[in-house]
Design a protein around this motif. Structure first.
Motif, short mmCIF file in Angstrom:
data_model
loop_
_atom_site.label_atom_id
_atom_site.label_comp_id
_atom_site.label_asym_id
_atom_site.label_seq_id
_atom_site.Cartn_x
_atom_site.Cartn_y
_atom_site.Cartn_z
N PRO A 15 30.10 4.11 -43.40
CA PRO A 15 30.55 3.17 -42.36
C PRO A 15 30.28 1.70 -42.69
O PRO A 15 31.09 0.84 -42.33
CB PRO A 15 29.77 3.61 -41.12
CG PRO A 15 29.47 5.06 -41.37
CD PRO A 15 29.26 5.19 -42.84
N LEU A 28 41.96 9.60 -33.73
CA LEU A 28 40.71 8.92 -34.06
C LEU A 28 40.15 9.41 -35.40
O LEU A 28 39.70 8.61 -36.22
CB LEU A 28 39.69 9.13 -32.94
CG LEU A 28 40.03 8.46 -31.61
CD1 LEU A 28 38.96 8.76 -30.56
CD2 LEU A 28 40.19 6.96 -31.78
N LYS A 29 40.17 10.71 -35.60
CA LYS A 29 39.64 11.26 -36.85
C LYS A 29 40.52 10.85 -38.03
O LYS A 29 40.02 10.59 -39.13
CB LYS A 29 39.55 12.78 -36.75
CG LYS A 29 38.75 13.40 -37.89
CD LYS A 29 38.53 14.89 -37.66
CE LYS A 29 37.69 15.50 -38.78
NZ LYS A 29 37.49 16.95 -38.57
N GLU A 36 37.91 15.90 -44.39
CA GLU A 36 37.14 14.75 -44.84
C GLU A 36 37.98 13.98 -45.84
O GLU A 36 38.78 14.54 -46.56
CB GLU A 36 35.85 15.20 -45.53
CG GLU A 36 34.89 15.91 -44.60
CD GLU A 36 33.62 16.35 -45.32
OE1 GLU A 36 32.74 16.89 -44.64
OE2 GLU A 36 33.52 16.13 -46.54
N HIS A 37 37.80 12.65 -45.91
CA HIS A 37 38.57 11.80 -46.82
C HIS A 37 38.08 12.08 -48.24
O HIS A 37 36.90 12.09 -48.48
CB HIS A 37 38.37 10.34 -46.45
CG HIS A 37 39.41 9.46 -47.06
ND1 HIS A 37 40.34 9.91 -47.97
CD2 HIS A 37 39.67 8.15 -46.85
CE1 HIS A 37 41.13 8.91 -48.32
NE2 HIS A 37 40.74 7.83 -47.65
N ASN A 53 44.38 16.21 -37.38
CA ASN A 53 43.02 15.73 -37.17
C ASN A 53 42.81 15.00 -35.85
O ASN A 53 41.66 14.77 -35.46
CB ASN A 53 42.64 14.77 -38.31
CG ASN A 53 42.57 15.47 -39.66
OD1 ASN A 53 41.81 16.41 -39.83
ND2 ASN A 53 43.36 15.00 -40.61
N ALA A 78 33.08 -0.17 -44.29
CA ALA A 78 34.36 -0.20 -43.57
C ALA A 78 35.11 -1.52 -43.73
O ALA A 78 36.33 -1.51 -43.95
CB ALA A 78 34.14 0.12 -42.10
N VAL A 94 38.21 4.31 -42.84
CA VAL A 94 36.88 3.70 -42.86
C VAL A 94 36.13 4.07 -44.13
O VAL A 94 35.36 3.27 -44.68
CB VAL A 94 36.07 4.13 -41.62
CG1 VAL A 94 34.64 3.59 -41.67
CG2 VAL A 94 36.79 3.65 -40.36
N GLY A 122 39.80 7.47 -38.96
CA GLY A 122 38.50 7.44 -39.61
C GLY A 122 38.60 7.56 -41.12
O GLY A 122 37.69 7.15 -41.85
N HIS A 123 39.73 8.13 -41.61
CA HIS A 123 39.95 8.20 -43.06
C HIS A 123 39.97 6.81 -43.68
O HIS A 123 39.59 6.64 -44.84
CB HIS A 123 41.28 8.90 -43.35
CG HIS A 123 41.24 10.37 -43.09
ND1 HIS A 123 42.34 11.18 -43.28
CD2 HIS A 123 40.27 11.19 -42.66
CE1 HIS A 123 42.04 12.43 -42.98
NE2 HIS A 123 40.79 12.46 -42.60
#
Length: 245
Positions: free
Chosen positions: A163, A152-153, A244-245, A149, A166, A159, A156-157
């Motif tokens: 958002p 950064l991506k 995606e998470h 990923n 977070a 977060v 992002g999991h």
């Protein structure tokens, strides 16, 4: 500690104590007893590695597409099982992760089973061994997650999908990830230690029929724990490599 020394550990301490002390001094670790630095779990791990290396050295030149042998068939079944397990966990291109999943399964399975052999014990009943495997798994799934990923991506999991949540999700995700190696360690260590103690207790009480039942149970636990330690990393890889998470 010396009283519970296995015969192979005693041989290592009698003949290779200097080697162990040199390695330990290189990493600035002082053994409790410099005269006998080798411990059972280390020697048993070395033995398992030697057995696996000999097994695959025997198998490698005998691999054949046209005329596969029985041993090759067995490992091909393992490969198919690992590949389907990873794909069932939602991991695209699961074959990329089969080498690690398969290696950790076979390594833990052999370590679990070697305790059935008289004169040996399972190294997984000592906490440092499951911990080492768990930390390797922790590092592996995070690395492949970043590779799949980007850094950064992947971060992002942590977060979460919303958002604004977070500040709450990041600590929860960090604790959840840190708990995974602890969970893997305790599950394998506790089950193997308990199984070994129960088996040895009944072997000491009687040598007729009852020990055979508990030896069978020990074998069952050994296989199941290796399987569990394999499936959970597959799930972790699936979550780490997901878009995606």
């Amino acid at each position: 500690m010396h009283e519970s020394e296995l015969w192979l550990t005693a041989w290592f301490n009698d003949h290779l104590a200097g080697v162990a002390n040199s390695i330990l001094s290189a990493v600035r670790v002082t053994p409790e007893d410099p005269a006998r630095p080798w411990q059972n779990w280390i020697v048993m791990e070395i033995l398992v590695v030697a057995i696996l290396m000999a097994l695959f050295a025997f198998l490698r030149p005998r691999l054949s597409v046209d005329n596969p042998g029985k041993l090759q068939h067995i490992f091909e079944l393992f490969y198919g099982f690992f590949k389907s397990s990873v794909e069932d966990a939602g991991v695209p291109h699961g074959e990329k992760y089969v080498p690690y999943i398969g290696t950790i399964f076979i390594f833990i399975l052999f370590m679990n089973l070697i305790g059935v052999v008289p004169g040996f014990e399972s190294p997984t009943m000592s906490a440092p061994v499951p911990l080492g495997c768990a930390l390797a798994t922790f590092c592996y799934y995070n690395i492949v997650g970043i590779q799949a990923n980007g850094i950064l991506k992947y971060l992002g999991h942590f977060v979460g999908p919303i958002p604004v949540m977070a500040p709450l999700m990041i600590p929860i995700e960090i604790v959840s990830h840190l708990a995974r190696p602890l969970s893997l360690t305790l599950r394998l260590y506790a089950n193997m230690y308990a199984g070994e103690q129960v088996t040895m207790t009944f072997l000491g009480l009687t040598y007729f029929l009852v020990p055979a039942v508990f030896m069978g149970l020990h074998l069952f636990v050994a296989v199941v724990q290796a399987f569990v330690f394999t499936i959970l990393p597959a799930l972790y890889i699936g979550m780490a490599t997901a878009d995606e998470h």
